[in-house]
Design an enzyme around this catalytic site. Structure first.
Site, short mmCIF file in Angstrom:
data_model
loop_
_atom_site.label_atom_id
_atom_site.label_comp_id
_atom_site.label_asym_id
_atom_site.label_seq_id
_atom_site.Cartn_x
_atom_site.Cartn_y
_atom_site.Cartn_z
N HIS A 1 -5.88 2.68 1.28
CA HIS A 1 -5.12 3.83 1.80
C HIS A 1 -5.80 4.50 3.00
O HIS A 1 -5.17 4.75 4.02
CB HIS A 1 -4.92 4.88 0.70
CG HIS A 1 -4.41 4.31 -0.58
ND1 HIS A 1 -3.41 3.37 -0.62
CD2 HIS A 1 -4.77 4.52 -1.87
CE1 HIS A 1 -3.17 3.04 -1.88
NE2 HIS A 1 -3.98 3.72 -2.66
N ASP A 7 0.91 -1.14 0.00
CA ASP A 7 0.00 0.00 0.00
C ASP A 7 0.95 1.18 0.00
O ASP A 7 1.54 1.51 1.03
CB ASP A 7 -0.88 0.01 1.26
CG ASP A 7 -1.90 1.14 1.21
OD1 ASP A 7 -1.55 2.21 0.68
OD2 ASP A 7 -3.02 0.96 1.70
N HIS A 8 1.14 1.78 -1.18
CA HIS A 8 2.26 2.74 -1.27
C HIS A 8 2.07 3.95 -0.36
O HIS A 8 3.03 4.66 -0.08
CB HIS A 8 2.54 3.13 -2.73
CG HIS A 8 1.46 3.98 -3.33
ND1 HIS A 8 0.34 3.46 -3.90
CD2 HIS A 8 1.34 5.31 -3.41
CE1 HIS A 8 -0.43 4.44 -4.32
NE2 HIS A 8 0.16 5.58 -4.04
P1 NAD Z 1 0.67 -2.62 -16.96
O1 NAD Z 1 -0.57 -3.05 -17.67
O2 NAD Z 1 1.40 -1.43 -17.45
O3 NAD Z 1 1.71 -3.82 -16.93
C1 NAD Z 1 1.32 -5.16 -16.81
C2 NAD Z 1 2.51 -6.05 -17.08
O4 NAD Z 1 2.07 -7.41 -17.01
C3 NAD Z 1 3.15 -5.89 -18.45
O5 NAD Z 1 4.55 -6.05 -18.30
C4 NAD Z 1 2.58 -7.06 -19.24
O6 NAD Z 1 3.42 -7.48 -20.30
C5 NAD Z 1 2.54 -8.11 -18.16
N1 NAD Z 1 1.60 -9.22 -18.44
C6 NAD Z 1 0.29 -9.16 -18.74
N2 NAD Z 1 -0.20 -10.42 -18.92
C7 NAD Z 1 0.83 -11.27 -18.73
C8 NAD Z 1 0.97 -12.68 -18.77
N3 NAD Z 1 -0.07 -13.51 -19.03
N4 NAD Z 1 2.18 -13.21 -18.50
C9 NAD Z 1 3.24 -12.42 -18.21
N5 NAD Z 1 3.17 -11.09 -18.17
C10 NAD Z 1 1.98 -10.52 -18.43
O7 NAD Z 1 0.26 -2.48 -15.43
P2 NAD Z 1 0.91 -1.52 -14.33
O8 NAD Z 1 0.27 -0.18 -14.43
O9 NAD Z 1 2.38 -1.59 -14.39
O10 NAD Z 1 0.36 -2.16 -12.99
C11 NAD Z 1 0.86 -3.36 -12.45
C12 NAD Z 1 0.23 -3.63 -11.10
O11 NAD Z 1 0.51 -2.55 -10.24
C13 NAD Z 1 -1.28 -3.75 -11.09
O12 NAD Z 1 -1.65 -4.65 -10.09
C14 NAD Z 1 -1.75 -2.35 -10.71
O13 NAD Z 1 -3.02 -2.38 -10.10
C15 NAD Z 1 -0.68 -1.98 -9.72
N6 NAD Z 1 -0.48 -0.54 -9.57
C16 NAD Z 1 -0.03 0.23 -10.60
C17 NAD Z 1 0.19 1.58 -10.40
C18 NAD Z 1 0.72 2.46 -11.52
O14 NAD Z 1 0.99 3.63 -11.23
N7 NAD Z 1 0.85 1.99 -12.73
C19 NAD Z 1 -0.04 2.17 -9.15
C20 NAD Z 1 -0.49 1.35 -8.11
C21 NAD Z 1 -0.69 0.01 -8.32
#
Ligand code: NAD
Length: 489
Positions: free
Chosen positions: A238, A175-176
């Site tokens: 949060h 939980d950042h």
């Molecule tokens: P994203 O969609 O940009 O990245 C997803 C990644 O998963 C990619 O590298 C994709 O290639 C990979 N992927 C998808 N299906 C796959 C599979 N079957 N096998 C292997 N790899 C696979 O998502 P994100 O924004 O980086 O978010 C990732 C996680 O972090 C999520 O749970 C999201 O809720 C959480 N999160 C993201 C942020 C943010 O700022 N982006 C903030 C808080 C939480």
């Protein structure tokens, strides 16, 4: 120089937005500070087909440096194209992990960081164990991103699937917000100061307000957000975490298990509302048009009749000796007036205002003392107290004592992700959510959701640039109180 920690990191979703924007730059900061030195290696995995070289190029871009130091850091990065649902392919990952463990002398320490859609969490955790990637030599830790389920039942199912492969103390639920400097400062302020902690109860505190205000809309997260809404996206995690840090009793010691035990105890005494209480104590909102922002329902990937809330305000009550009768008001929303997070602790007025005797020239009534914790973007706190002004006669007026972290110093403050990766390396779970915390938070939030699902809301009901719907003001004004942070209308 920091103590060197050794581990193999495997980032699942290693080509995603979060990895490039936050995780790799945070790793680089840990490298510059010496937490990571020679004994670490990173395997990025995702479905994309990339060579090690191509991946390193992307990491170089993400950390924004091609210095000698950056090149040395990047040389520890490797890439493996891997579909997490492909069981057979885990053997390739295993071979790579073992090779790097030997090469960098990692003593079997492993951190598996799941930065991908949560529906894969259980699958990955399971295969890591069954396909023998988890070894028994060093530590094996699983770091997972939010969201952790979408209600109590799904969270429980997810937790059970993770628990088959990892012990609770090996699971680090991010939980950042818990990585933010001023959130961690809540404990320092409360438990490091007699003048604060001795007043921290229902005898002296009238109410506490937590506001997480966002100025942006849903941007490119619309399709995810529309299935989630503000209650699940912000309140369950949060806000509940912040509230439990504010409400908890003093832990025996500043250790993760002691702090978690107190947070859980606080959450257990949070009153779970029945239908009527939930309907009265929580309000929801969705933004319409205004201030050059298009209505939520016109965002890409949002249905034209969406009933997803982009705003929540609510009143929480703890049924325990410390807080009985003192409400915690919370609110969060999109496209509000400004981007900030703050906590306002409103103290009770003196029982008697001795300055307001008949014929007194002191015309201003005593104001309430308010301790404001600025969480972000500025960090610090302020205490509003009554004093005599320095003019002729006797007139009281509120003055504010303020401490704000110097912007230059806050540049040195580690980013939440840097702190959290560092904690995971140390095995310190203080700033992660435990399963018990998550489960109590869901049980509370599920009740609100349940009541909202019974009736379609009258959306849209607030204007971008405001502080939410009128109902959010009515919620607190009904109790003869008002939000400390208000828009100057
Ligand atoms: P994203 O969609 O940009 O990245 C997803 C990644 O998963 C990619 O590298 C994709 O290639 C990979 N992927 C998808 N299906 C796959 C599979 N079957 N096998 C292997 N790899 C696979 O998502 P994100 O924004 O980086 O978010 C990732 C996680 O972090 C999520 O749970 C999201 O809720 C959480 N999160 C993201 C942020 C943010 O700022 N982006 C903030 C808080 C939480």
């Amino acid at each position: 120089m920091a103590t060197e920690r050794s581990a193999l990191f495997i980032f699942f979703g290693g080509t995603g937005d979060l990895a490039y924007r936050k995780l790799y730059p945070s790793m680089f900061n840990l490298y510059r500070k010496g937490t990571l030195q020679e004994k670490f290696a990173v395997i990025g995995t995702a479905r994309d087909k990339l060579t090690d070289e191509k991946f390193r190029e992307k990491v170089r871009k993400s950390i924004g440096s091609d210095s000698k130091e950056a090149e040395k850091f990047i040389s520890h990065f490797y890439y493996e194209a891997h579909d997490v649902t492909d069981q057979a392919h885990y053997s390739v990952l295993k071979a790579r992990a073992e090779e790097l463990d030997k090469k960098y002398k990692l003593s079997g320490n492993q951190i598996f960081y799941l930065s991908m859609a949560p529906n894969f969490f259980g699958t990955v955790a399971g295969y890591l164990r069954t396909e023998g990637i988890v070894n028994d030599n060093g530590f094996s830790r699983l770091v997972i991103e939010k969201p952790f389920g979408r209600d109590f039942e799904s969270a429980k199912e997810l937790n059970e699937s993770l628990a088959k492969s990892f012990k609770e103390e090996e699971i680090f639920r991010i939980d950042h917000y818990l990585g933010k400097e001023m959130i961690q400062n809540i404990e320092a302020l409360r438990f490091g100061n007699t003048i604060i902690e001795s007043l921290w109860n229902n005898r002296y505190i009238d109410n506490i307000q937590v506001t997480l205000s966002e100025s942006l809309g849903v941007e490119e997260r619309a399709s995810y957000y529309d299935k989630s809404g503000a209650l699940r996206d912000m309140v369950q995690n949060h806000i509940m975490q912040i509230v439990s840090l504010l409400a908890m009793e003093q832990p025996v010691a500043f250790t993760d298990s002691d702090i978690r035990a107190e947070k859980v105890k606080a959450l257990r005494s949070l009153r779970v509302y029945n239908v009527a209480e939930a309907a009265t104590n929580f309000v929801r909102g969705q933004y319409g048009a205004g201030n050059k922002v298009k209505p939520y329902r016109e965002e890409d990937n949002v249905p034209a009749d969406s009933t997803t809330e982009t705003f929540v305000a609510g009143k929480l009550m703890f049924d325990n000796y410390r807080w009985s009768g003192t409400p915690f008001y919370i609110r969060t929303g999109k496209v509000l007036a400004d981007k900030f997070t703050r906590v306002d602790v409103v103290f009770k007025k003196p029982l008697v205002d001795i300055f307001a005797f008949p014929g007194s020239t002191n015309t201003a009534p005593l104001d309430t003392n308010i301790l404001t914790l600025y969480i972000e973007p500025k960090a610090g706190f302020a205490l509003k107290i009554n004093a005599k002004n320095n003019e002729q006669g006797f007139q009281t007026e509120p003055v504010t004592m303020k401490y704000l972290v110097d912007p230059e110093d806050s540049k040195k403050t580690p980013e939440p992700y840097e702190r959290l990766i560092h904690d995971a390396l140390k095995g310190d779970g203080t700033n992660f959510s435990s399963w018990q915390e998550v489960s109590y938070a869901w049980k509370f939030v599920d009740q609100i959701r349940h009541v909202w699902d019974l009736q379609a809301p009258n959306f849209p009901n607030y204007t971008p640039g405001s502080m939410g719907p009128a109902a959010a003001d009515e919620l607190i004004e009904r109790d003869h109180r008002s939000w400390v942070y208000k828009l100057n209308k």
